[in-house]
Design a protein around this motif. Sequence first.
Motif, PDB file in Angstrom:
ATOM      1  N   ASN A   1      73.618 -65.732  -9.521  1.00  0.00           N
ATOM      2  CA  ASN A   1      74.208 -66.714  -8.605  1.00  0.00           C
ATOM      3  C   ASN A   1      73.226 -67.759  -8.099  1.00  0.00           C
ATOM      4  O   ASN A   1      73.381 -68.275  -6.999  1.00  0.00           O
ATOM      5  CB  ASN A   1      74.858 -65.992  -7.419  1.00  0.00           C
ATOM      6  N   ARG A   2      72.214 -68.064  -8.898  1.00  0.00           N
ATOM      7  CA  ARG A   2      71.317 -69.170  -8.539  1.00  0.00           C
ATOM      8  C   ARG A   2      71.715 -70.419  -9.305  1.00  0.00           C
ATOM      9  O   ARG A   2      72.528 -70.370 -10.235  1.00  0.00           O
ATOM     10  CB  ARG A   2      69.862 -68.820  -8.880  1.00  0.00           C
ATOM     11  N   GLY A   3      71.125 -71.551  -8.937  1.00  0.00           N
ATOM     12  CA  GLY A   3      71.297 -72.759  -9.716  1.00  0.00           C
ATOM     13  C   GLY A   3      70.431 -72.712 -10.969  1.00  0.00           C
ATOM     14  O   GLY A   3      69.604 -71.819 -11.150  1.00  0.00           O
ATOM     15  N   GLY A   4      70.630 -73.681 -11.831  1.00  0.00           N
ATOM     16  CA  GLY A   4      69.810 -73.756 -13.038  1.00  0.00           C
ATOM     17  C   GLY A   4      70.429 -73.070 -14.231  1.00  0.00           C
ATOM     18  O   GLY A   4      71.523 -72.516 -14.173  1.00  0.00           O
ATOM     19  N   ASP A   5      69.695 -73.100 -15.328  1.00  0.00           N
ATOM     20  CA  ASP A   5      70.177 -72.592 -16.606  1.00  0.00           C
ATOM     21  C   ASP A   5      69.529 -71.237 -16.904  1.00  0.00           C
ATOM     22  O   ASP A   5      69.335 -70.440 -15.993  1.00  0.00           O
ATOM     23  CB  ASP A   5      69.882 -73.629 -17.705  1.00  0.00           C
ATOM     24  N   ILE A   6      69.169 -70.996 -18.141  1.00  0.00           N
ATOM     25  CA  ILE A   6      68.639 -69.700 -18.549  1.00  0.00           C
ATOM     26  C   ILE A   6      67.111 -69.708 -18.526  1.00  0.00           C
ATOM     27  O   ILE A   6      66.476 -70.714 -18.840  1.00  0.00           O
ATOM     28  CB  ILE A   6      69.157 -69.315 -19.962  1.00  0.00           C
ATOM     29  N   THR A   7      66.536 -68.582 -18.120  1.00  0.00           N
ATOM     30  CA  THR A   7      65.087 -68.439 -18.166  1.00  0.00           C
ATOM     31  C   THR A   7      64.727 -66.990 -18.442  1.00  0.00           C
ATOM     32  O   THR A   7      65.593 -66.112 -18.494  1.00  0.00           O
ATOM     33  CB  THR A   7      64.430 -68.941 -16.869  1.00  0.00           C
ATOM     34  N   PHE A   8      63.438 -66.765 -18.608  1.00  0.00           N
ATOM     35  CA  PHE A   8      62.913 -65.425 -18.905  1.00  0.00           C
ATOM     36  C   PHE A   8      62.027 -64.953 -17.774  1.00  0.00           C
ATOM     37  O   PHE A   8      61.282 -65.740 -17.176  1.00  0.00           O
ATOM     38  CB  PHE A   8      62.091 -65.461 -20.203  1.00  0.00           C
ATOM     39  N   HIS A   9      62.108 -63.658 -17.457  1.00  0.00           N
ATOM     40  CA  HIS A   9      61.159 -63.002 -16.559  1.00  0.00           C
ATOM     41  C   HIS A   9      60.582 -61.799 -17.291  1.00  0.00           C
ATOM     42  O   HIS A   9      61.296 -61.103 -18.020  1.00  0.00           O
ATOM     43  CB  HIS A   9      61.840 -62.509 -15.282  1.00  0.00           C
ATOM     44  N   GLY A  10      59.306 -61.539 -17.052  1.00  0.00           N
ATOM     45  CA  GLY A  10      58.710 -60.391 -17.707  1.00  0.00           C
ATOM     46  C   GLY A  10      57.288 -60.147 -17.255  1.00  0.00           C
ATOM     47  O   GLY A  10      56.757 -60.842 -16.371  1.00  0.00           O
ATOM     48  N   PRO A  11      56.631 -59.165 -17.865  1.00  0.00           N
ATOM     49  CA  PRO A  11      55.244 -58.834 -17.516  1.00  0.00           C
ATOM     50  C   PRO A  11      54.332 -60.043 -17.701  1.00  0.00           C
ATOM     51  O   PRO A  11      54.532 -60.862 -18.600  1.00  0.00           O
ATOM     52  CB  PRO A  11      54.894 -57.727 -18.510  1.00  0.00           C
ATOM     53  N   GLY A  12      53.346 -60.168 -16.816  1.00  0.00           N
ATOM     54  CA  GLY A  12      52.410 -61.278 -16.901  1.00  0.00           C
ATOM     55  C   GLY A  12      52.903 -62.550 -16.251  1.00  0.00           C
ATOM     56  O   GLY A  12      52.205 -63.569 -16.270  1.00  0.00           O
ATOM     57  N   GLN A  13      54.086 -62.482 -15.671  1.00  0.00           N
ATOM     58  CA  GLN A  13      54.663 -63.641 -14.973  1.00  0.00           C
ATOM     59  C   GLN A  13      54.825 -63.277 -13.502  1.00  0.00           C
ATOM     60  O   GLN A  13      55.286 -62.176 -13.176  1.00  0.00           O
ATOM     61  CB  GLN A  13      56.027 -63.979 -15.571  1.00  0.00           C
ATOM     62  N   ILE A  14      54.456 -64.183 -12.612  1.00  0.00           N
ATOM     63  CA  ILE A  14      54.694 -63.973 -11.181  1.00  0.00           C
ATOM     64  C   ILE A  14      56.051 -64.575 -10.845  1.00  0.00           C
ATOM     65  O   ILE A  14      56.252 -65.787 -10.946  1.00  0.00           O
ATOM     66  CB  ILE A  14      53.604 -64.615 -10.311  1.00  0.00           C
ATOM     67  N   THR A  15      56.983 -63.704 -10.493  1.00  0.00           N
ATOM     68  CA  THR A  15      58.292 -64.145 -10.045  1.00  0.00           C
ATOM     69  C   THR A  15      58.297 -64.070  -8.528  1.00  0.00           C
ATOM     70  O   THR A  15      57.971 -63.027  -7.949  1.00  0.00           O
ATOM     71  CB  THR A  15      59.411 -63.267 -10.639  1.00  0.00           C
ATOM     72  N   GLY A  16      58.644 -65.175  -7.885  1.00  0.00           N
ATOM     73  CA  GLY A  16      58.589 -65.247  -6.431  1.00  0.00           C
ATOM     74  C   GLY A  16      59.954 -65.469  -5.824  1.00  0.00           C
ATOM     75  O   GLY A  16      60.727 -66.310  -6.309  1.00  0.00           O
ATOM     76  N   TYR A  17      60.247 -64.697  -4.775  1.00  0.00           N
ATOM     77  CA  TYR A  17      61.530 -64.795  -4.092  1.00  0.00           C
ATOM     78  C   TYR A  17      61.308 -65.087  -2.608  1.00  0.00           C
ATOM     79  O   TYR A  17      61.160 -64.173  -1.803  1.00  0.00           O
ATOM     80  CB  TYR A  17      62.316 -63.495  -4.262  1.00  0.00           C
ATOM     81  N   PRO A  18      61.263 -66.348  -2.212  1.00  0.00           N
ATOM     82  CA  PRO A  18      61.203 -66.659  -0.784  1.00  0.00           C
ATOM     83  C   PRO A  18      62.586 -66.493  -0.145  1.00  0.00           C
ATOM     84  O   PRO A  18      63.557 -67.112  -0.593  1.00  0.00           O
ATOM     85  CB  PRO A  18      60.770 -68.128  -0.760  1.00  0.00           C
ATOM     86  N   ILE A  19      62.673 -65.648   0.856  1.00  0.00           N
ATOM     87  CA  ILE A  19      63.899 -65.501   1.647  1.00  0.00           C
ATOM     88  C   ILE A  19      63.605 -66.195   2.970  1.00  0.00           C
ATOM     89  O   ILE A  19      63.043 -65.602   3.896  1.00  0.00           O
ATOM     90  CB  ILE A  19      64.260 -64.023   1.877  1.00  0.00           C
ATOM     91  N   LEU A  20      63.948 -67.468   3.049  1.00  0.00           N
ATOM     92  CA  LEU A  20      63.548 -68.299   4.187  1.00  0.00           C
ATOM     93  C   LEU A  20      64.773 -68.875   4.894  1.00  0.00           C
ATOM     94  O   LEU A  20      65.727 -69.311   4.239  1.00  0.00           O
ATOM     95  CB  LEU A  20      62.671 -69.460   3.720  1.00  0.00           C
ATOM     96  N   ASP A  21      64.724 -68.880   6.208  1.00  0.00           N
ATOM     97  CA  ASP A  21      65.716 -69.589   7.002  1.00  0.00           C
ATOM     98  C   ASP A  21      65.228 -71.029   7.134  1.00  0.00           C
ATOM     99  O   ASP A  21      64.364 -71.326   7.963  1.00  0.00           O
ATOM    100  CB  ASP A  21      65.868 -68.923   8.378  1.00  0.00           C
ATOM    101  N   LEU A  22      65.761 -71.918   6.315  1.00  0.00           N
ATOM    102  CA  LEU A  22      65.255 -73.287   6.281  1.00  0.00           C
ATOM    103  C   LEU A  22      65.490 -74.037   7.583  1.00  0.00           C
ATOM    104  O   LEU A  22      64.834 -75.057   7.828  1.00  0.00           O
ATOM    105  CB  LEU A  22      65.878 -74.059   5.111  1.00  0.00           C
TER     106      LEU A  22
END
Length: 244
Positions: free
Chosen positions: A95-116
């Motif tokens: 349920n995010r914007g954008g198209d297709i991407t890959f996540h995996g080992p060696g990649q830093i995936t970041g999830y900011p949960i921020l009240d803007l």
Amino acid sequence: MLLKSFNVEKVNYEDLGRIAYQEAWDLQESLLRVNVGMKLAAGNKAKPSSVSTKNYLLFCEHNPVFTLGKSGKADHLLIQEDRLKAQGIEFFKINRGGDITFHGPGQITGYPILDLEKFKPDIHWYLRTMEDVMIRLLADYGLKGGRIDGATGVWVDVDSPRPRKICAMGVRCSRWVTMHGFAFNVNTDLQYFDMIVPCGISDKGVTSLAKELGHEVSMDEVKAKLVGHFADLFEMSIPARPVI
């Protein structure tokens, strides 16, 4: 030189390590629901500073997984789903914007949960500032990062005939509370991107920090630099050892 405001917002940083995509997604959803619930209970007239929402900056690595955003096209996955399962690769429509991407080992995936509303209630500003974080990170390693109009994320060699994407971004926002975020390729196996049309863009390349530098890079070192740049550009106060 711009002067910083005195309103420095506390953000809880947590390195989740290697974690399954569904588990991280569920965690994000639960943190977002709590924050949105607080804002609904307070009502529309409440000042943002009076609502006890909590902000988080979550870093992790995932097992190999492809994720397809709401605006993505299914045919940008170039391999049958049964073949993905045979190779141990997961696939999620999310349920995010954008198209297709890959996540995996060696990649830093970041999830900011921020009240803007406690930073700046502007998604464009949020994405551009997150891009600035990545551009500063690349500069730490002697690389010039940049943007391409209409293609959210961060690239290297933007002025060359074939620029290469090093950081993908896609977010969701509910009542100004964010989730999802960014995927920065550090030591990522780039062969996985051959199975998709990355971010729906077929005429440009994908790269990693390791590929650009010619050697592997410490994940912990990159994470520490990222935290510092987030703290600086978003005016965050990040405790050393937070607890979710």
